[in-house]
Design a protein around this motif. Structure first.
Motif: not given
Lengths: 390, 390
Positions: A294-305, A315-321, A371-378
């Motif tokens: 679900a995370l792979r589907k919901a999150l932008p590809p820059e979010v690595r785990f 453990w999610l690593e978002f882009p710097d910033g 899904a909520r996390l995906g919407r949140l970060v976008r």
């Protein structure tokens, strides 16, 4: 379930998907097994350990525990190496009391378990943060840190690390054990997630090296049976166990948990702990897979785990910033909670990281949480870093 | 009873009358009551507290405990003042962690509980010994000690003191509370023997002053129900409770004993603790009277002791020159054990004193123990001081 909720450490508001909470879900608590174990112990008065217990913990409980650990650790465990504790947190607290003095330096991982940091702070210890990579703690950095004044100890979470879920490689475990032996470095290994392996077995626990190195390995029934028991163990060379059995707390109070260990011995003898652990693994593995999908589907590809192979956490690593602390309030408004990275950092860093747990919630909630996390970060300003770059 | 013996902290060789052991006798351990309480809790899954508990301890357990303490303390107890602990030793250990730093001075009584001294040593604390007289701790000496650098805390056993069984007078309790309030002195009051009153009720516990002074009162189920439970409480102003509930150990592990406190709540609700306490008092009082009568008969009149009105212990003062440590080996040869005075001293003094406990053995053994002691002091070289003088 109102009584449980009212007495639990954390009460989750209705509708919130709290991926910060690193606890088993109420449905997974072994009420029936513990009632059976308590009745089993209660039916035999001699098995309720009501007097001051032996300092190391009841010998027959330690034998039953060693039988449980052997297959989990891939080697026989000697009951003489086991000390019964009130859980890993209490054991860590006692290690601080007996092996450090106010103001001492200790070595810790960056990131590390946030509440271990709090225990160290209560003892007035100064953590020195060492880097981790995908194979876990960078052992060369330990060697370098030992060039200065000797620290009181190193605190490490080698297997299914909290928060990163990384595993220290077998080769690094060997080198760390050698370093411990050669330099007299006390290594406190928090191995509470070791039994929660969902794929291939993890490398041998640091406990395996306790006869040849200065290793204190902490284990707990909190992750494999029930946190409310406050029952765990410390594994070490019997010579090191003696520093514990000779301390004031144990001399005065006797064994740390005679009554509960008597009941859990019943659960061990009835095979209820293995059964429960199998249930946990059969439950957590699909939760973990569902959350990662679900995370792979919901999150932008820059979010690595990295998809974990055991334990409780992603453990999610978002882009710097990206600032995960700034994301928390908007997340709570959307019925989502997570643990921002800086809580695990020794230098208020890791702002672009967050920890999610898949232990507490069931699959539909984990998917909705992703899904909520995906919407949140976008959709929120703190997530704009993505929008700018994509 | 072999299992109990093998798992107990201290195993007494057959034939030895061990008046050193400060524990209830196996016959007085509430096996049936605890089995009933466990079944009661086990029959209702919601009452087995298996998840991480709230840091302060389950609210309904604290309410039931407050109901127990009200009549014992002669005043209503507010559950908000109670923190659930793993017993008085663990509470004392945690107080040291949170309220002192390695090297700090603390104030203690001379004599004091020998294993509290060991806990203080584990924390690297330096005890400053204050005198006691027949009314307990000399409070003027506390005031004097405060003229120097402020100590981290005062540790005191106000009621049925261990080892002397003395009670701090009501007036001195008031003055100590005033001193605590006026000078900001943290007072750690070990009140575990308070409920064991065999004659008139003791003065109000120092817990009664916790809202108006810097008092932390320690209580325990070890003396009134069963030591193996590792269940106790700390009573303090709710503002001070917060320092505990915010600490790393409690934040990480949750409440200190959720599972056992859930079962003991059953015992409290079923009235089993009051019943057991009544049994203990009805058992200990005649034991105490029998031991004192036998001691008066067996010992030379130069051996002084106050007949206690509660607690576990008789404190004997021999004439100067008698060395109770030198008496111990000959005593063991005669099947008698006691606790020599120096173990309770902060300066290796009190060589002419010894502590006897009447809690563990039954009346015929207590009488035989007193007779053995009488023969010992009359017949061994270390007892010659009497012979010379009489």
């Amino acid at each position: 379930m109102s009584l449980i909720a009212s007495s639990a450490q954390k009460v989750i508001p209705p509708g919130r998907i709290d991926l910060a909470i690193g606890q088993p879900s109420p449905r997974l608590l072994p009420f029936a097994a513990m009632a059976q174990a308590a009745a089993h112990a209660g039916a035999d008065p001699e098995r309720l350990l009501l007097s001051y217990g032996t300092e190391q913990g009841d010998g027959r409980f330690r034998e039953a525990l060693a039988h449980l650990l052997g297959p989990l650790y891939g080697r026989a465990v000697d009951p003489a190496e086991l000390l019964v504790t009130n859980g890993a947190s209490q054991a860590l607290d006692l290690v601080c009391t007996l092996f450090s003095r106010t103001g001492d330096r200790i070595l810790v991982e960056e990131p590390t378990y946030f509440l271990a940091r709090k225990i160290f702070a209560d003892h007035g210890l100064t953590p020195v943060a060492l880097p981790m990579d995908e194979e876990g703690l960078v052992v060369e950095a330990v060697a370098e840190a030992l060039r200065g004044a000797k620290p009181a100890f190193l605190y490490t979470i080698p297997t299914y690390h909290n928060p990163t879920s990384r595993c220290l490689s077998t080769e690094r475990r060997r080198r760390l054990a050698e370093l411990s032996r050669d330099r007299g470095l006390l290594v406190v290994a928090d191995e509470v997630y070791h039994p929660l392996a969902y794929e291939t077995p993890p490398p041998p626990p640091l406990a395996s090296f306790c006869r040849e190195a200065e290793i204190l390995s902490l284990g707990s029934f909190s992750k494999i049976l029930a946190p409310g028991l406050r029952l765990g163990w410390l594994q070490a060379d019997p010579r090191r166990i003696r520093r514990f059995t000779a301390c004031g707390l144990l001399d005065s109070g006797g064994g740390l948990n005679p009554y509960t260990s008597g009941i859990v011995r019943g659960a061990l003898e009835l095979g209820l702990v293995e059964t429960h652990l199998a249930l946990l693994k059969a439950t957590y593995r699909p939760r973990l897979l569902a959350l990662c999908t679900a995370l792979r589907k919901a999150l932008p590809p820059e979010v690595r785990f990295l998809q974990p192979e055991g334990g409780f956490f992603v453990w999610l690593e978002f882009p710097d910033g990206v600032d995960t602390e700034a994301l928390l309030d908007p997340a709570l408004e959307r019925g989502l909670e997570f643990m921002p990275g800086p809580r695990f950092s020794n230098r208020n860093a890791l702002r672009n990281c967050m920890r999610l747990s898949f232990a507490y919630f069931e699959i539909p909630d984990l998917e909705e949480g992703a899904a909520r996390l995906g919407r949140l970060v976008r959709e929120t300003p703190a997530g704009v870093a993505f929008g700018d770059r994509r």
